[in-house]
Design an enzyme around this catalytic site. Structure first.
Site, PDB file in Angstrom:
ATOM      1  N   CYS A 111       2.272  -3.019   4.267  1.00 28.59           N
ATOM      2  CA  CYS A 111       1.180  -3.603   3.499  1.00 28.59           C
ATOM      3  C   CYS A 111       1.564  -4.983   2.984  1.00 28.59           C
ATOM      4  CB  CYS A 111       0.769  -2.644   2.386  1.00 28.59           C
ATOM      5  SG  CYS A 111      -0.890  -2.963   1.759  1.00 28.59           S
ATOM      6  N   HIS A 165       0.151   2.913   5.177  1.00 27.60           N
ATOM      7  CA  HIS A 165       1.234   3.379   4.304  1.00 27.60           C
ATOM      8  C   HIS A 165       1.811   4.720   4.776  1.00 27.60           C
ATOM      9  CE1 HIS A 165       0.861   0.483   0.958  1.00 27.60           C
ATOM     10  NE2 HIS A 165      -0.414   0.436   1.292  1.00 27.60           N
ATOM     11  N   GLU A 180       4.551   5.994   3.999  1.00 27.95           N
ATOM     12  CA  GLU A 180       5.292   6.626   2.896  1.00 27.95           C
ATOM     13  C   GLU A 180       4.404   7.519   2.045  1.00 27.95           C
ATOM     14  OE1 GLU A 180       4.221   3.589   2.933  1.00 27.95           O
ATOM     15  OE2 GLU A 180       3.824   2.774   0.939  1.00 27.95           O
TER      16      GLU A 180
END
Lengths: 80, 223
Positions: free
Chosen positions: B87, B197, B199
């Site tokens: 990002c 994302h 994660e």
């Protein structure tokens, strides 16, 4: 002291969704005949010294290193 | 493998990234503040997380990319260390010249926060080897400036060399990116930048773990 104005604009061919939205808004306000609108940025910079050639070279270096992203943007430098 | 997370003012996904790296590698990453001029030799993976470094002033990632830690990161990447930018981290890596192209305002002009589908278009990188080519995975996105742009020659070059590793699939391109590009690697293959994302999708509590294989591959541990 030397004053400079830097204008940063999107390169031709790079899509500018913000400019496009602004163009639509202008048409919506009743301004007929609005064609392309491109959004850019202006920086007014004051530099110490009196050597105008050196100042211009410095400002161009600033544009290449930070003020413009030369992948998508062009810039012009004008000493005022 | 020893990992590190780069910290800059305005980033806000650093805790998520630290949690993900800790869970998957078993060891918390070290953190590296923006003023550091060197990154230790024994670090094997450096991650630049997401957020809004320097308030997105000038251009997203532009100011962060000129901080000392990014110079150190560039040198470390040139020596072959694995680097991931997610990002805002992707925007920073592009601004710092570690990856080609640029990330512009979303074509919709809207901040987009939703789940998208990604196609793994190259599964032979050190980040994507846990997937298979053509596999469709789920991944969340949350950004305002993820519209990947590159000039014609650059675009052709990264496509020809297999540097596009993730593409938005099933009509979920959230930002107008050229060729539906969601994530790319550098020519050497050791630097990954992506807008989504991973994660935030590593365990059941997240509603899925499609992102886990990415970190497991980069860390060379079992998913």
């Amino acid at each position: 002291m030397i004053k400079a104005r830097v204008t940063v604009t999107l390169k031709n061919g790079v899509l500018d969704p913000q400019g496009k939205a602004i163009g639509h808004a202008l048409s919506g306000l009743g301004f007929d005949g609005v064609g392309s609108v491109r959004q850019g940025k202006v920086f007014d910079i004051e530099l110490d010294g009196t050597d105008r050639a050196a100042a211009e070279a410095d400002i161009k270096a600033m544009c290449d290193k930070l003020l413009a992203n030369t992948v998508i943007e062009d810039y012009t430098v004008t000493l005022i | 493998m020893k990992t590190a997370v780069v910290l800059l003012p305005g980033l806000n996904r650093d805790r998520d990234m630290i949690a993900a790296l800790t869970k998957i590698s078993g060891t918390p990453p070290v953190t590296i503040w923006q003023t550091e001029t060197e990154i230790a030799d024994d670090i094997d993976l450096v991650v630049v997380p997401g957020g809004f470094s320097y308030g997105d002033y000038l251009r997203c990632g532009a100011i962060a990319a000129r901080m000392p830690v990014l110079r150190a990161l560039k040198e470390k990447a040139e020596r072959g260390t694995r680097v991931i930018g997610v990002c805002n981290g992707f925007q920073i890596l592009v601004e710092a010249g570690l990856l080609p192209g640029a990330l512009m305002r979303n074509a919709s002009l809207k901040f987009v926060c939703r789940e998208v589908k990604l196609e793994v278009t190259n599964a032979s990188t050190s980040f994507t080897s846990g997937y298979t080519k053509g596999q469709i995975i789920r991944c969340p996105v949350a950004h305002h400036d993820g519209n990947y742009v590159a000039d014609e020659a650059t675009l052709k070059s990264i496509e020809d060399k297999g540097q596009v590793v993730f593409r938005y699939a099933e009509c979920t391109n959230p930002n107008g990116s050229m060729n539906d590009i969601a994530g790319i690697v550098n020519e050497a293959g050791n630097v990954l930048g992506m807008m989504p994302h991973p994660e935030n999708l590593i365990e059941a509590a997240h509603g899925g773990d499609d992102g886990r294989a990415l970190f497991a591959a980069a860390l060379e541990v079992a998913a």
